[in-house]
Enzyme design. Structure first.
Site, mmCIF file in Angstrom:
data_model
loop_
_atom_site.group_PDB
_atom_site.id
_atom_site.type_symbol
_atom_site.label_atom_id
_atom_site.label_comp_id
_atom_site.label_asym_id
_atom_site.label_seq_id
_atom_site.Cartn_x
_atom_site.Cartn_y
_atom_site.Cartn_z
ATOM 1 N N ARG A 228 2.951 1.877 -2.318
ATOM 2 C CA ARG A 228 2.702 2.595 -1.063
ATOM 3 C C ARG A 228 4.379 2.866 -0.608
ATOM 4 O O ARG A 228 4.944 2.228 -0.613
ATOM 5 C CB ARG A 228 2.026 1.684 0.219
ATOM 6 C CG ARG A 228 0.572 1.843 0.011
ATOM 7 C CD ARG A 228 0.277 3.207 0.566
ATOM 8 N NE ARG A 228 -1.340 3.178 0.456
ATOM 9 C CZ ARG A 228 -2.103 3.601 -0.866
ATOM 10 N NH1 ARG A 228 -1.254 3.474 -1.963
ATOM 11 N NH2 ARG A 228 -3.542 3.476 -0.632
ATOM 12 N N GLU A 257 3.389 11.544 3.494
ATOM 13 C CA GLU A 257 2.942 12.415 2.038
ATOM 14 C C GLU A 257 2.013 13.592 2.726
ATOM 15 O O GLU A 257 1.326 13.634 3.495
ATOM 16 C CB GLU A 257 1.921 11.652 1.399
ATOM 17 C CG GLU A 257 2.692 10.534 0.602
ATOM 18 C CD GLU A 257 1.833 9.584 -0.126
ATOM 19 O OE1 GLU A 257 0.428 9.779 -0.338
ATOM 20 O OE2 GLU A 257 2.279 8.512 -0.683
ATOM 21 N N HIS A 275 1.306 11.091 -5.583
ATOM 22 C CA HIS A 275 0.551 10.082 -5.658
ATOM 23 C C HIS A 275 -0.651 10.085 -6.526
ATOM 24 O O HIS A 275 -2.010 10.168 -6.095
ATOM 25 C CB HIS A 275 -0.219 10.280 -3.980
ATOM 26 C CG HIS A 275 -0.775 8.757 -3.753
ATOM 27 N ND1 HIS A 275 -0.838 8.311 -2.299
ATOM 28 C CD2 HIS A 275 -1.337 8.023 -4.193
ATOM 29 C CE1 HIS A 275 -1.220 7.277 -2.161
ATOM 30 N NE2 HIS A 275 -1.984 6.940 -3.303
HETATM 31 N N1 LIG Z 1 -0.553 4.912 -6.469
HETATM 32 C C1 LIG Z 1 -1.882 4.815 -6.502
HETATM 33 O O1 LIG Z 1 -2.213 5.810 -6.616
HETATM 34 C C2 LIG Z 1 -2.128 3.379 -6.055
HETATM 35 C C3 LIG Z 1 -1.867 2.770 -5.496
HETATM 36 N N2 LIG Z 1 -2.081 1.316 -5.028
HETATM 37 C C4 LIG Z 1 -1.551 0.192 -4.294
HETATM 38 O O2 LIG Z 1 -1.184 -0.781 -4.976
HETATM 39 C C5 LIG Z 1 -1.446 -1.780 -4.223
HETATM 40 C C6 LIG Z 1 -1.676 -3.062 -5.044
HETATM 41 O O3 LIG Z 1 -2.930 -2.907 -5.814
HETATM 42 P P1 LIG Z 1 -3.914 -4.171 -6.235
HETATM 43 O O4 LIG Z 1 -3.043 -4.778 -7.440
HETATM 44 O O5 LIG Z 1 -5.335 -3.380 -6.580
HETATM 45 O O6 LIG Z 1 -3.952 -5.089 -5.263
HETATM 46 P P2 LIG Z 1 -4.218 -6.742 -5.138
HETATM 47 O O7 LIG Z 1 -4.347 -7.119 -3.904
HETATM 48 O O8 LIG Z 1 -4.858 -7.000 -6.600
HETATM 49 O O9 LIG Z 1 -2.674 -7.377 -5.435
HETATM 50 C C7 LIG Z 1 -1.599 -7.284 -4.255
HETATM 51 C C8 LIG Z 1 -0.829 -8.569 -4.614
HETATM 52 O O10 LIG Z 1 0.458 -8.206 -3.704
HETATM 53 C C9 LIG Z 1 0.697 -9.830 -3.614
HETATM 54 N N3 LIG Z 1 1.459 -9.789 -2.124
HETATM 55 C C10 LIG Z 1 0.943 -9.713 -0.888
HETATM 56 N N4 LIG Z 1 2.061 -9.726 -0.115
HETATM 57 C C11 LIG Z 1 3.025 -9.793 -0.960
HETATM 58 C C12 LIG Z 1 4.467 -10.095 -0.457
HETATM 59 N N5 LIG Z 1 4.840 -9.963 0.848
HETATM 60 N N6 LIG Z 1 5.425 -10.293 -1.712
HETATM 61 C C13 LIG Z 1 5.047 -10.232 -2.793
HETATM 62 N N7 LIG Z 1 3.568 -10.190 -3.072
HETATM 63 C C14 LIG Z 1 2.756 -9.881 -2.218
HETATM 64 C C15 LIG Z 1 -0.645 -10.255 -3.215
HETATM 65 O O11 LIG Z 1 -0.659 -11.767 -3.265
HETATM 66 C C16 LIG Z 1 -1.401 -9.625 -4.592
HETATM 67 O O12 LIG Z 1 -1.378 -10.410 -5.692
HETATM 68 C C17 LIG Z 1 -2.559 -1.394 -3.239
HETATM 69 O O13 LIG Z 1 -2.657 -2.117 -1.998
HETATM 70 C C18 LIG Z 1 -2.406 -0.057 -2.936
HETATM 71 O O14 LIG Z 1 -1.537 0.210 -1.772
HETATM 72 C C19 LIG Z 1 -3.459 1.024 -5.650
HETATM 73 C C20 LIG Z 1 -4.090 2.135 -6.514
HETATM 74 C C21 LIG Z 1 -3.777 3.346 -6.648
HETATM 75 O O1 LIG Z 2 -6.352 3.254 -4.300
HETATM 76 C C1 LIG Z 2 -5.101 3.294 -3.894
HETATM 77 O O2 LIG Z 2 -4.744 2.387 -3.099
HETATM 78 C C2 LIG Z 2 -4.503 4.678 -4.154
HETATM 79 O O3 LIG Z 2 -3.353 4.675 -3.425
HETATM 80 C C3 LIG Z 2 -5.128 5.913 -4.429
HETATM 81 O O4 LIG Z 2 -5.005 6.755 -3.638
HETATM 82 P P1 LIG Z 2 -5.988 8.113 -3.735
HETATM 83 O O5 LIG Z 2 -7.355 7.662 -3.743
HETATM 84 O O6 LIG Z 2 -5.415 8.776 -5.142
HETATM 85 O O7 LIG Z 2 -5.641 8.988 -2.838
#
Ligand SMILES: NC(=O)C1=CN([C@@H]2O[C@H](COP(=O)(O)OP(=O)(O)OC[C@H]3O[C@@H](n4cnc5c(N)ncnc54)[C@H](O)[C@@H]3O)[C@@H](O)[C@H]2O)C=CC1
Ligand SMILES: O=C(O)C(=O)COP(=O)(O)O
Length: 523
Positions: A228, A257, A275
């Site tokens: 993010r 964005e 993104h």
């Molecule tokens: N670029 C994109 O299109 C996408 C971006 N994302 C982003 O990726 C993030 C992570 O996704 P997931 O792995 O599925 O989530 P998740 O919930 O499985 O993992 C998040 C991890 O961050 C850790 N965490 C929380 N606070 C923390 C801190 N202060 N310091 C270190 N670690 C900490 C948690 O313990 C957890 O293990 C989402 O929240 C989303 O914002 C997710 C999917 C697509």
């Molecule tokens: O799943 C997430 O957290 C993502 O960041 C993916 O974003 P999007 O659905 O591609 O706009």
């Protein structure tokens, strides 16, 4: 008709569970283009649509917001909770795609692939300008070892990288199982060659990598953000790119964005994608399908499993909770109707097998049912706790260590401004719920339908008098139970009927000398 507004581009194939169901209308249109927002029951979004309080105010029928993806930082979840709107997401549908994208960004970054690509397309052949570094043997620092971080770690190890991880919730056992080195944040900063963040954007993670923390990293470090915008502070990045401390940056996400005004895009060492982490056919199908199935469950009145603002519960777990949920709702509604006065606190005590379930859910359900009798707004398990607290009602949940003889029981005590009342109930498998005590009077009745609670003195003839008055009004008694604490003292009667009782009947009953209190209750 249940109306769904799909605001961001979401896979049509993934909407199949809803498209195939009856009485569901799906409109694919951005919220900014829809004039009649008030008609929708559900809203589907990705990261682009901002689900603000203002938007929710324009959607008074909105019951569920479905995020076809992971991050919910574009949704005002607190406001949704206040309004009783369920927020769900698709937690693992895009994990692989995002991990793969992050790995592609890392490989591109250290081999300058985007820059070299541009150069070749400009008819140049500058081989010495694009000498890169191997990933093999380098240390990848992963901040946040959740679903995506874990998949990324597996890929990095396959490339011969050492993987260091900082995650405050990571146990030693889990890090050993995945084969990564568990570090504190400071160690990771000073040792990693490449640092990538995979946390949600929260108050704690906003600016996690900032002027101060980036200054602790190795000179020549690469930084990656495919989670993010804002987890790595963009101004700090500009500073360290300018002075050469940070060798390169890969970004899939930005503080704003699209990133129209950031200076970051002017740096040759910054590579970027718009993104795209979750933008694969597979991920989009997965996330749309996951949330559609959840919304269908919701429409069918079943338990949703990926809610952000409800206790997480599988359908299987809910099957265990359901009988107690039903009992709790009956008790909450009964007490609310019975106690016509302001309430200070509600205590719910679970005993036996009732204490083994997801009690937080049942407590909220009971409170919702209690408040529903008193408030003319949408109240459910999502907002019951918040609304009770806002009205100064304390609620306490306890597990009883007493054995009152029932295999399970639930006792609710309400402290009102003038009096205190208490009901205890139990759920008997294949038989249903029973109320076994009211204000300390032992009794046994099924809490359902048109009921009448009578408090009276335990004297001969009272039952006959009540029967006579009801008979005079052509009211047929369906069931009747009595309970007393001692002979000749106070007693209670619980009657049920096939139809609700009118006020004149209640007044006639109240006029009997031996009757202390009469209350009609609808469950
Ligand atoms: N670029 C994109 O299109 C996408 C971006 N994302 C982003 O990726 C993030 C992570 O996704 P997931 O792995 O599925 O989530 P998740 O919930 O499985 O993992 C998040 C991890 O961050 C850790 N965490 C929380 N606070 C923390 C801190 N202060 N310091 C270190 N670690 C900490 C948690 O313990 C957890 O293990 C989402 O929240 C989303 O914002 C997710 C999917 C697509
Ligand atoms: O799943 C997430 O957290 C993502 O960041 C993916 O974003 P999007 O659905 O591609 O706009």
């Amino acid at each position: 008709m249940f109306r769904v507004l799909v605001s961001d581009p979401i896979s049509r194939d993934g909407l199949e569970p809803l498209l195939e169901a009856n009485n569901i209308e799906i409109v694919q249109k951005n919220v900014s283009e829809e004039e009649n927002l008030a008609q929708y029951d559900a809203l589907f979004v990705r990261s682009a649509t901002k689900v603000t309080e203002e938007l929710m105010n324009q959607m008074p029928k909105l019951k569920i917001v479905a995020r076809a993806g992971v991050g919910v930082d574009n949704i005002d979840v607190d406001q949704a909770t206040r309004k009783g709107i369920i927020v769900i997401n698709a937690p693992d549908g895009n994990t692989i795609s995002t991990a793969e994208h992050t790995f592609a960004m890392i490989a591109s970054l250290v081999r300058h692939i985007p820059q070299a690509n541009m150069s070749v397309k400009n008819r140049e052949w500058k081989r010495s300008s694009f000498v890169g570094s191997e990933l093999h043997g380098k240390m990848l620092g992963i901040v946040g070892l959740g679903r995506i971080g874990t998949e990324l770690a597996r890929r990095a190890k396959a490339f011969g990288m050492r993987v260091a991880v900082f995650d405050p919730f990571l146990t030693k056992e889990r890090s050993e199982k995945i084969g990564v080195e568990k570090h504190d944040f400071e160690e990771l900063l000073t040792q990693a060659d490449i640092i990538t963040v995979h946390t949600p954007l929260t108050k704690e993670t906003k600016g996690l990598l900032n002027k101060e923390t980036i200054s602790k990293t190795k000179k020549g470090v690469y930084l990656v953000n495919c989670a993010r915008g804002g987890i790595i502070d963009e101004d700090a990045l500009c500073t360290y790119l300018e002075n050469g401390h940070v060798r390169g940056v890969a970004l899939d996400v930005f503080e704003v964005e699209p990133p129209e005004h950031t200076r970051l895009l002017e740096f040759e060492q910054v590579i970027a994608t718009p993104h795209l982490g979750a933008s694969t056919k597979e991920a989009q199908l997965n996330v749309a399908y996951q949330v559609s199935k959840e919304v269908l469950l919701f429409i069918q009145g079943k338990q949703v499993t990926t809610s952000i603002n409800l206790p997480a519960m599988s359908d299987e777990a809910y099957q265990k909770v359901a009988p107690y949920d039903s009992l709790a709702q009956k008790i909450g509604s009964f007490l609310s109707q019975y106690m016509n006065q302001p309430v200070q606190s509600i205590t719910i005590e679970y005993e036996g097998t009732a204490a083994e379930i997801e009690t937080a859910y049942v407590t909220k359900s009971m409170i919702a049912s209690f408040l529903k009798q008193r408030m003319d707004i949408n109240i459910n398990t999502v907002n019951a706790g918040v609304l009770a607290r806002e009205r100064g009602i304390q609620f306490i949940e306890k597990v009883s260590d007493q054995n009152s003889g029932y295999s399970n029981s639930m006792k609710v005590t309400i402290h009102g401004e003038q009096t205190t009342s208490e009901i205890k109930g139990t759920s008997i498998p294949h038989f249903g719920e029973r109320i076994v005590s009211v204000n300390g009077f032992s009794i046994d009745f099924h809490p359902s339908g048109h009921l009448l609670y009578i408090q009276h003195t335990d004297v001969p003839g009272v039952i006959g008098n009540v029967g006579r008055i009801l008979g005079n009004h052509s009211v047929n008694i369906a069931t009747m139970q009595v309970g007393r604490k001692e002979k000749g003292g106070e007693a209670i009667m619980m009657l049920s009927f096939d139809r609700p009782l009118d006020q004149p009947i209640l007044s006639a009953l109240t006029e009997l000398d031996e009757i202390v209190f009469v209350k009609a209750i609808e469950l």
